[in-house]
Design an enzyme around this catalytic site. Structure first.
Site, mmCIF file in Angstrom:
data_model
loop_
_atom_site.group_PDB
_atom_site.id
_atom_site.type_symbol
_atom_site.label_atom_id
_atom_site.label_comp_id
_atom_site.label_asym_id
_atom_site.label_seq_id
_atom_site.Cartn_x
_atom_site.Cartn_y
_atom_site.Cartn_z
ATOM 1 N N HIS A 148 0.860 -1.179 0.000
ATOM 2 C CA HIS A 148 0.000 0.000 0.000
ATOM 3 C C HIS A 148 0.896 1.228 0.000
ATOM 4 C CE1 HIS A 148 -3.731 -2.271 0.515
ATOM 5 N NE2 HIS A 148 -3.003 -3.080 1.281
ATOM 6 N N ASN A 202 -0.201 -5.145 -6.581
ATOM 7 C CA ASN A 202 -1.416 -4.538 -6.042
ATOM 8 C C ASN A 202 -1.082 -3.476 -5.007
ATOM 9 O OD1 ASN A 202 -2.393 -7.839 -6.280
ATOM 10 N ND2 ASN A 202 -3.382 -6.256 -7.491
ATOM 11 N N HIS A 241 -6.393 -10.296 -9.196
ATOM 12 C CA HIS A 241 -5.471 -9.283 -8.667
ATOM 13 C C HIS A 241 -4.293 -9.077 -9.611
ATOM 14 C CE1 HIS A 241 -7.692 -9.968 -4.938
ATOM 15 N NE2 HIS A 241 -7.145 -8.854 -4.476
ATOM 16 N N ASP A 266 -4.527 -13.788 0.668
ATOM 17 C CA ASP A 266 -5.133 -12.512 1.040
ATOM 18 C C ASP A 266 -6.659 -12.661 1.123
ATOM 19 O OD1 ASP A 266 -5.241 -9.862 1.789
ATOM 20 O OD2 ASP A 266 -5.063 -9.061 -0.244
ATOM 21 N N ALA A 309 -11.154 -6.133 -2.812
ATOM 22 C CA ALA A 309 -11.134 -6.193 -1.344
ATOM 23 C C ALA A 309 -10.762 -7.599 -0.907
ATOM 24 C CB ALA A 309 -12.492 -5.788 -0.781
#
Length: 378
Positions: free
Chosen positions: A189, A213, A245, A268, A302
């Site tokens: 992130h 990602n 993804h 994930d 998500a």
């Protein structure tokens, strides 16, 4: 326990029709022929692989790590063997500090039972992330890296890895602290460019979270974090191999560029894994699951509903990886990355009897956790 007539995939070779002996949860013998014993289990020629280790997983079968209960962890530990997973790192989400602390306390206090996937510790994902790359992480709880807070979390004794954005103020101090405590610092992130990732290596960064990602991809004038994954030899990369993804051609490209030694397969997955399509929650947000894809209302991915054996099969079918290569990515690499290689990650005398029996299509027929059958296909 003895299992005869299995094709055993060892670290560097394959026994075509062998047997394995287990005692007190450990492997005490690996043989190239069947052992005469009336109580021996007939493996029916199935492939025996070391159990998979999922180091990034939020939930499954209706529960989430952030539920903060031992019951939620128990459901996960009992559910994951159906996909061949024998060990995992329950993964937190960007949340209030008190919620993260509760999740860590629950992991620390969990009473491990026989015949279920083993909890190796916890993966703390966020809250020290870049809001521009937040993905499905709740924006209201994002904050700058805080050494004091991290020290408090480390007191739980269960933190094995932490995902953070290395470009943020204070990130270098946190990464050095994690490194001092043998905790994996993972960039995720993040809006970091190649040079930032390269510099972060000198402060203890050793991994990238869900490669491609929520990070910068490769551009011909800036190779970004994804380029760093390929160029920096000592950087491990998580990968969600669901074809969503990361699309299939990119899976193939990444595999060709990085090789199996630098990729760690993860799921994930969220609480919707293993359940019907519908609406579920992640960090207080509604997540819609349809056609194998989990998204927020704005279309943001998500997490996933991916099974580990599905990830392994996709890497074989799409990327051309061999069984030995996917074992490297799903078992060997995470065992080495998280300091349990002496006990897990391969089938060898003296190691935990964590293994999975699969057919050629990677369908799971049975999973054993420390020698106890945790799952058997009907």
């Amino acid at each position: 326990m003895i299992i005869n007539h299995v094709r055993i995939f060892l670290e560097k070779e394959t026994i075509e029709d062998g047997s394995i002996e287990v005692q007190n949860g450990k492997i005490i013998g690996v043989h190239e022929e069947a052992i005469q014993d009336e109580e021996a289990i007939n493996g029916r020629g199935l492939n025996m692989l070391p159990g998979f280790i999922d180091t990034h997983i939020h939930g499954a079968n209706g529960v989430d790590v952030m539920d903060g209960t031992s019951e939620a962890l128990k459901v996960m530990a009992q559910t994951l063997p159906r996909e061949g997973t024998t060990s995992f790192l329950p993964t937190t989400l960007t949340s209030e500090s008190s919620q993260i602390e509760q999740a860590l306390k629950t992991v620390a206090d969990y009473d491990q039972n026989k015949g279920e996937a083993e909890i190796l510790g916890a993966h703390v994902e966020g809250p020290f992330i870049n809001e521009q790359k937040k993905g499905a992480q709740p924006a209201e709880h994002i904050r700058l890296p805080d050494v004091t807070l991290v020290r408090k979390w480390l007191e739980s004794g269960v933190v094995k890895t932490m995902t953070l954005a290395p470009e943020l103020d204070g990130a270098n101090d946190v990464m050095r602290l994690l490194n001092d405590h043998a905790v994996v610092a993972s960039a995720g992130h993040t809006d970091a460019d190649y040079q930032t990732i390269r510099l972060a290596r000198t402060h203890g960064l050793s991994q990238l979270t869900h490669l491609c990602n929520a990070m910068n991809g490769i551009h011909h004038r800036e190779v970004g974090a994804v380029g760093a994954a390929a160029l920096l030899d000592d950087l491990q990369s998580e990968l969600i191999a669901d074809g969503i993804h990361v699309v299939d051609p990119m899976l193939k490209l990444l595999y060709d560029m990085l090789g199996p030694e630098k990729i760690t397969l993860i799921t994930d997955s969220i609480r919707a894994k293993g359940l019907d399509h519908g609406t579920y929650t992640l960090g207080g947000q509604d997540v819609t699951v349809a056609n194998g894809q989990a998204t927020l209302s704005d279309g943001t991915l998500a997490g996933s509903v991916l099974m580990m054996n599905e990830a392994v099969k996709r890497m074989m079918d799409v990327a051309g990886a061999s069984i030995h290569d996917v074992i490297q990515m799903a078992s060997v690499n995470p065992a080495k990355q998280y300091g349990v290689w002496n006990e897990k990650g391969s089938i060898a005398v003296g190691k935990d009897a964590d293994f999975v029996l699969v057919d050629g299509e990677l369908t799971v027929y049975a999973t054993y956790c420390k020698g106890v059958k945790a799952y058997e296909r009907d």
